[in-house]
Design a protein around this motif. Structure first.
Motif, PDB file in Angstrom:
ATOM      1  N   PHE A  50     101.976  27.284  40.650  1.00  0.00           N
ATOM      2  CA  PHE A  50     102.496  28.779  41.335  1.00  0.00           C
ATOM      3  C   PHE A  50     101.549  29.146  42.533  1.00  0.00           C
ATOM      4  CE2 PHE A  50     102.053  33.444  40.670  1.00  0.00           C
ATOM      5  CZ  PHE A  50     103.324  33.636  40.388  1.00  0.00           C
ATOM      6  N   ALA A  51     100.587  28.691  41.802  1.00  0.00           N
ATOM      7  CA  ALA A  51      98.639  29.440  43.168  1.00  0.00           C
ATOM      8  C   ALA A  51      99.994  28.778  44.396  1.00  0.00           C
ATOM      9  CB  ALA A  51      98.153  28.980  42.237  1.00  0.00           C
ATOM     10  N   ASN A  52     100.111  27.117  44.472  1.00  0.00           N
ATOM     11  CA  ASN A  52     100.756  27.021  45.609  1.00  0.00           C
ATOM     12  C   ASN A  52     101.480  27.785  46.159  1.00  0.00           C
ATOM     13  OD1 ASN A  52      98.530  24.498  45.422  1.00  0.00           O
ATOM     14  ND2 ASN A  52      99.675  23.373  44.264  1.00  0.00           N
ATOM     15  N   LEU A  53     102.305  27.985  45.058  1.00  0.00           N
ATOM     16  CA  LEU A  53     103.334  29.084  45.775  1.00  0.00           C
ATOM     17  C   LEU A  53     102.878  30.332  46.265  1.00  0.00           C
ATOM     18  CD1 LEU A  53     105.881  28.727  42.727  1.00  0.00           C
ATOM     19  CD2 LEU A  53     106.427  27.736  45.494  1.00  0.00           C
ATOM     20  N   VAL A  54     102.303  31.227  45.613  1.00  0.00           N
ATOM     21  CA  VAL A  54     101.704  31.642  46.377  1.00  0.00           C
ATOM     22  C   VAL A  54     101.093  31.725  47.423  1.00  0.00           C
ATOM     23  CG1 VAL A  54     100.024  33.812  45.894  1.00  0.00           C
ATOM     24  CG2 VAL A  54     100.982  33.270  43.586  1.00  0.00           C
TER      25      VAL A  54
END
Length: 215
Positions: A50-54
């Motif tokens: 999810f952090a990568n998507l952010v």
């Protein structure tokens, strides 16, 4: 309630179930196999994915929010609100559109809601003839007083870092420096009404934490 066909009613042909196409678009940096894998992993609770998507989509979300709000700080707040909403809703994402399209749709709705909320709060927080008589301010004063004893100060110290950035900044300037709303607004580059709204919501969040909830 689902309708049930009787023997006298002709049965309507049922459409074939839709097949979701998850084939990545090689021409788009947003639809690579890696991004698809991040989305699916994030749906299972993978915070690193999810952090990568952010990181990948933050600029797009900010751009959409700023195009609606025309204010840097407000757009930043909407970026935060959008990704919180996305994280909660992600398990329900069914790939019926691209992840980016879904994300920008949420960002647009959050920005419009934010603009409407700010307009409504500005109208209600500023009383007639410049007076400031609003339940938010009365709640704030009574609850700030409740934090003055030693135990409450300890809880406040624990809970304050958990607040959204803008709420924490406004409340810190009010509590620790006893600044007037106009001073806080000038420091934060926003309106007095927005400062009051940030402090009001910060007090509500802190109260929930003190009562055993989450800030």
């Amino acid at each position: 309630m689902m309708a049930v066909a009787t023997l006298n009613e002709p049965l309507m042909p049922q459409p074939a179930p839709r097949v979701v196409d998850r084939t990545p678009d090689p021409a788009s940096p947003y639809h690579t196999p890696e991004v698809l894998a991040w989305v699916e992993a994030a749906q299972q609770g993978d915070q690193a994915a999810f952090a990568n998507l952010v990181r990948l989509f933050s600029r797009d979300v900010y751009g959409k929010a700023f195009s609606i709000l025309r204010n840097h700080q407000d757009a930043d707040d909407v970026v935060q609100e959008t990704f919180i909403r996305v994280f909660r809703a992600l398990p329900g994402f069914r790939f019926e559109s691209s992840f980016r399209t879904w994300l920008i749709t949420i960002a647009t709705r959050q920005a419009l809601n934010f603009r409407e909320r700010m307009a409504r709060e500005h109208e209600s927080l500023d009383g007639p003839e410049g007076t400031l008589d609003h339940p938010a301010l009365r709640v704030e004063e009574s609850q700030v007083t409740a934090f003055l004893d030693q135990e409450a100060r300890r809880l406040l110290h624990e809970a304050l870092p958990k607040l959204p950035r803008r709420q924490k900044e406004a409340l810190t300037l009010k509590l620790q420096h006893d600044w007037k709303y106009e001073q806080i607004a000038a420091q934060m580059g926003t309106s007095v009404g927005s400062v009051k709204a940030h402090i009001f919501h910060a007090i509500q969040n802190l109260t929930r934490h003190v009562k055993g909830g989450r800030a």
